[in-house]
Design an enzyme around this catalytic site. Structure first.
Site, PDB file in Angstrom:
ATOM      1  N   HIS A 104       0.816  -1.221   0.000  1.00 19.14           N
ATOM      2  CA  HIS A 104       0.000   0.000   0.000  1.00 19.14           C
ATOM      3  C   HIS A 104       0.853   1.277   0.000  1.00 19.14           C
ATOM      4  CE1 HIS A 104       0.327  -0.093   4.506  1.00 19.14           C
ATOM      5  NE2 HIS A 104       0.198   1.219   4.377  1.00 19.14           N
ATOM      6  N   ASP A 125       0.360  -7.523   1.648  1.00 21.22           N
ATOM      7  CA  ASP A 125       0.771  -6.123   1.768  1.00 21.22           C
ATOM      8  C   ASP A 125       2.285  -5.970   1.832  1.00 21.22           C
ATOM      9  OD1 ASP A 125       0.336  -3.394   1.765  1.00 21.22           O
ATOM     10  OD2 ASP A 125       0.088  -3.274   3.929  1.00 21.22           O
ATOM     11  N   GLY A 161       2.658   6.642   7.451  1.00 20.86           N
ATOM     12  CA  GLY A 161       3.995   6.939   6.931  1.00 20.86           C
ATOM     13  C   GLY A 161       5.043   5.989   7.487  1.00 20.86           C
ATOM     14  N   ASN A 162       4.774   5.388   8.657  1.00 20.44           N
ATOM     15  CA  ASN A 162       5.648   4.332   9.172  1.00 20.44           C
ATOM     16  C   ASN A 162       5.430   3.032   8.408  1.00 20.44           C
ATOM     17  OD1 ASN A 162       5.621   5.747  12.302  1.00 20.44           O
ATOM     18  ND2 ASN A 162       7.502   4.796  11.574  1.00 20.44           N
ATOM     19  N   SER A 163       4.337   2.940   7.665  1.00 18.36           N
ATOM     20  CA  SER A 163       4.034   1.719   6.912  1.00 18.36           C
ATOM     21  C   SER A 163       5.223   1.300   6.065  1.00 18.36           C
ATOM     22  CB  SER A 163       2.834   1.945   5.996  1.00 18.36           C
ATOM     23  OG  SER A 163       1.665   2.099   6.729  1.00 18.36           O
TER      24      SER A 163
END
Length: 194
Positions: free
Chosen positions: A69, A100, A180-182
Site C-alpha cells: 500500500h 501487503d 507513513g511508518n508503513s
C-alpha cells in the site's frame, strides 16, 4: 522543619549525584543500536506527493522491503531517501498485494547499508524494540524518525477490513506507529531487524 533554602540545597545535592555507570552504558548501547538501524531505513516518496511511507534495505545492491500500500500510489517508480542525505530513484520489482508486501530496488550504488536480520521467532513479549521510518512523511531532511517501546504481542493476525490486505503472524508493539511508518522496519534492542 527545613527552610526553603535548605530544601533547595538538599535537592541540588540529589541532582548533582553521578549517574550510575550501568545507566550510562545502557544509554550508549541504545544510541549505537539506533544509529546502526537508521543506516538501512528508507523513506519512500510517491511521485507528485501522492503518498509514501517507509522501507528497509536488505541487500547491498539496493533491494528493500516495504508495504504494497506504500508503493501502490507511486506505481513502478518512486524517490527514496536514506539518512546518508541522498535521494535515490527506486523501482518496483515485486508485490504481494494480499500480504501487503512489496520489494523495491534503489538505484545509484552497490554498497547500500543493509539491515542485520534477527530471528523473529525468538521475539518475546516485553522485549525492547524500536521503529524507524517516515511518519506523516516528515523525513524531508532524509533523517528517519525513531520511536521506542516494547513488544506487546507476537503471532498476531489482522483480518482484512474491506480491503485485500491481510496481516498474518505479526509482531505487535507499543512503539508509536503512525501513517507513513508503513513498510518500515521494527528493530530489536541490538538494532537488528525483527
Amino acid at each position: 522543619g527545613l527552610s526553603l533554602l535548605g530544601l533547595a540545597f538538599a535537592n541540588h545535592s540529589i541532582c548533582a549525584q553521578e549517574v550510575p555507570a550501568a545507566v550510562l552504558s545502557a544509554e550508549q548501547q541504545r544510541i549505537a543500536a539506533i544509529a546502526k538501524a537508521c543506516k538501512s531505513a528508507v523513506a519512500v516518496f510517491a511521485n507528485g506527493g501522492n503518498g509514501g511511507g517507509s522501507g528497509v534495505v536488505i541487500s547491498p545492491d539496493g533491494y528493500a522491503l516495504t508495504n504494497f500500500h506504500v508503493v501502490q500510489p507511486a506505481g513502478i517508480h518512486m524517490k527514496c531517501s536514506m539518512n546518508d542525505g541522498q535521494l535515490y530513484d527506486g523501482v518496483l520489482v515485486g508485490i504481494d498485494p494480499t500480504g501487503d508486501v512489496a520489494v523495491i530496488k534503489l538505484l545509484g550504488r552497490n554498497d547500500f547499508p543493509v539491515a542485520t536480520l534477527a530471528d523473529s521467532d525468538q521475539v518475546k513479549v516485553g522485549d525492547w524494540c524500536f521503529a524507524v521510518g517516515n511518519p506523516f512523511l516528515l523525513a524531508t531532511d532524509f533523517q528517519p524518525t525513531v520511536t521506542y517501546g516494547l513488544v506487546s504481542g507476537t503471532h498476531r493476525y489482522q483480518y482484512p477490513a474491506g480491503t485485500l490486505l491481510e496481516y498474518a503472524d505479526c509482531i505487535q508493539t507499543d512503539a508509536a506507529i503512525n501513517p507513513g511508518n508503513s513498510g518500515g522496519p521494527l528493530y530489536d534492542a541490538n538494532g537488528d531487524l525483527i
